[in-house]
Design a protein around this motif. Structure first.
Motif, PDB file in Angstrom:
ATOM      1  N   HIS A  72       0.883  -1.176   0.027  1.00  0.00           N
ATOM      2  CA  HIS A  72      -0.123  -0.210   0.103  1.00  0.00           C
ATOM      3  C   HIS A  72       0.949   1.201   0.004  1.00  0.00           C
ATOM      4  N   LEU A  73       0.610   2.222  -0.735  1.00  0.00           N
ATOM      5  CA  LEU A  73       1.179   3.415  -0.834  1.00  0.00           C
ATOM      6  C   LEU A  73       0.296   4.472  -1.373  1.00  0.00           C
ATOM      7  N   ASP A  74       0.391   5.472  -0.440  1.00  0.00           N
ATOM      8  CA  ASP A  74      -0.836   6.614  -0.577  1.00  0.00           C
ATOM      9  C   ASP A  74      -0.086   7.872   0.113  1.00  0.00           C
ATOM     10  N   ILE A  75      -0.173   9.026  -0.792  1.00  0.00           N
ATOM     11  CA  ILE A  75       0.199  10.383  -0.432  1.00  0.00           C
ATOM     12  C   ILE A  75      -1.047  11.058  -0.407  1.00  0.00           C
ATOM     13  N   SER A  76      -1.457  11.661   0.565  1.00  0.00           N
ATOM     14  CA  SER A  76      -2.641  12.613   0.502  1.00  0.00           C
ATOM     15  C   SER A  76      -2.416  13.847   1.495  1.00  0.00           C
ATOM     16  N   LYS A 122     -13.746  28.066  11.610  1.00  0.00           N
ATOM     17  CA  LYS A 122     -12.989  29.050  10.827  1.00  0.00           C
ATOM     18  C   LYS A 122     -12.336  28.509   9.386  1.00  0.00           C
ATOM     19  N   GLY A 123     -11.940  27.497   9.333  1.00  0.00           N
ATOM     20  CA  GLY A 123     -11.206  27.062   8.088  1.00  0.00           C
ATOM     21  C   GLY A 123     -10.382  25.941   8.393  1.00  0.00           C
ATOM     22  N   ASP A 124      -9.682  25.513   7.360  1.00  0.00           N
ATOM     23  CA  ASP A 124      -8.828  24.468   7.363  1.00  0.00           C
ATOM     24  C   ASP A 124      -7.183  24.854   7.634  1.00  0.00           C
ATOM     25  N   ILE A 125      -6.444  24.080   8.370  1.00  0.00           N
ATOM     26  CA  ILE A 125      -5.028  24.500   8.515  1.00  0.00           C
ATOM     27  C   ILE A 125      -4.176  23.295   7.781  1.00  0.00           C
ATOM     28  N   PHE A 126      -3.565  23.609   6.624  1.00  0.00           N
ATOM     29  CA  PHE A 126      -2.649  22.628   5.852  1.00  0.00           C
ATOM     30  C   PHE A 126      -1.463  22.215   6.898  1.00  0.00           C
ATOM     31  N   LEU A 127      -1.465  21.044   7.127  1.00  0.00           N
ATOM     32  CA  LEU A 127      -0.436  20.225   7.793  1.00  0.00           C
ATOM     33  C   LEU A 127       0.724  19.705   6.997  1.00  0.00           C
ATOM     34  N   GLY A 128       0.610  19.358   5.864  1.00  0.00           N
ATOM     35  CA  GLY A 128       1.507  18.862   5.012  1.00  0.00           C
ATOM     36  C   GLY A 128       0.924  17.701   4.173  1.00  0.00           C
ATOM     37  N   TYR A 129       1.737  16.799   3.572  1.00  0.00           N
ATOM     38  CA  TYR A 129       1.326  15.784   2.621  1.00  0.00           C
ATOM     39  C   TYR A 129       1.740  14.534   3.507  1.00  0.00           C
ATOM     40  N   GLU A 130       0.596  13.629   3.888  1.00  0.00           N
ATOM     41  CA  GLU A 130       0.995  12.384   4.737  1.00  0.00           C
ATOM     42  C   GLU A 130       1.436  11.190   3.695  1.00  0.00           C
ATOM     43  N   LEU A 131       2.384  10.749   3.980  1.00  0.00           N
ATOM     44  CA  LEU A 131       2.874   9.483   3.416  1.00  0.00           C
ATOM     45  C   LEU A 131       2.391   8.234   4.068  1.00  0.00           C
ATOM     46  N   ASP A 132       1.796   7.398   3.645  1.00  0.00           N
ATOM     47  CA  ASP A 132       1.391   6.175   4.364  1.00  0.00           C
ATOM     48  C   ASP A 132       1.908   5.009   3.465  1.00  0.00           C
TER      49      ASP A 132
END
Length: 222
Positions: A66-70, A84-94
């Motif tokens: 399994h390989l996913d980047i989201s 208030k909105g969304d805060i971008f934390l980064g790209y999660e690699l699973d």
């Protein structure tokens, strides 16, 4: 004259001894860009290949399942709990991989310790399973058919009848998964502290079953 039928479901159960130890690695990390996530994937695979070579194993033993980047975000709320909105934390690699080994606790311990030392984000699941399930599946079906027939004969006899020819057989082929989870290591420190004593796990035999439904014609005794 209406055809008289009897429908019986047979169950075949067997006891299976595991012959494979499977390590399932879960590698999760957060990155600023997609490119960084892909670089992390390559670095992790290189480290695993190096571990395999160090132990004189095939460096292709680790296989990606399994390989996913989201995108990873967090919902932001004010003190009144208003969105208030969304805060971008980064790209999660699973990234998840499997490594299949024989039933060798000495080798298993060496691999786990090296993974803990080199892949700090790794979560390790130790699973006992069977390499080839096909022979067991055939044996279960044979027992299921025998079980169905024995039940049908007993029912027919109690009804003052006997079994005729088989009218139909109903079986839905499906994947037979034979495995049991032995242990889960959540952190690198735990993996690095692994010892032969901590891995001295004798896997229990596993009971598995399958079912088949058979329809017979019923013949009344004269």
């Amino acid at each position: 004259m209406n055809e008289k039928l009897i429908t019986v479901t047979g169950r075949g159960t067997i006891c299976v001894v595991p012959d494979i130890t499977r390590l399932v690695l879960t590698l999760i990390s957060i990155h600023s860009t997609y490119e960084e996530a892909y670089v992390q994937t390559k670095n992790d695979m290189d480290k695993l290949a190096s571990i395999m070579e160090k132990l004189q194993l095939d460096k292709t033993l680790p296989r990606t399942i399994h390989l996913d980047i989201s995108k990873k975000i967090r919902n932001e709320y004010d003190k009144y709990d208003n969105y208030k909105g969304d805060i971008f934390l980064g790209y999660e690699l699973d990234h998840r991989l499997k490594i299949d080994l024989g039933m060798d606790n000495v080798l298993l311990n060496k691999i786990i310790r090296l993974i803990g030392a080199n892949l700090k984000q790794a979560e390790i699941n130790i699973i006992h399973m069977v390499k080839d399930t096909r022979p067991y599946q055939i044996k279960m079906l044979e027992r299921a058919v025998k079980d169905a027939k024995e039940k049908a004969v007993a029912i027919a006899k109690a009804c003052g009848c006997k079994l005729g020819a088989v009218n139909s057989v109903k079986y839905s082929e499906h994947e037979i998964r034979i495995y049991s989870q032995a242990r889960q290591l959540h952190e690198a420190d735990e993996a690095m502290c692994s010892s032969l004593e901590s891995l001295d796990i004798t896997p229990d035999d596993m009971d598995v079953h399958d079912e088949v439904t058979i329809v017979w014609n019923l013949i009344e005794n004269e």
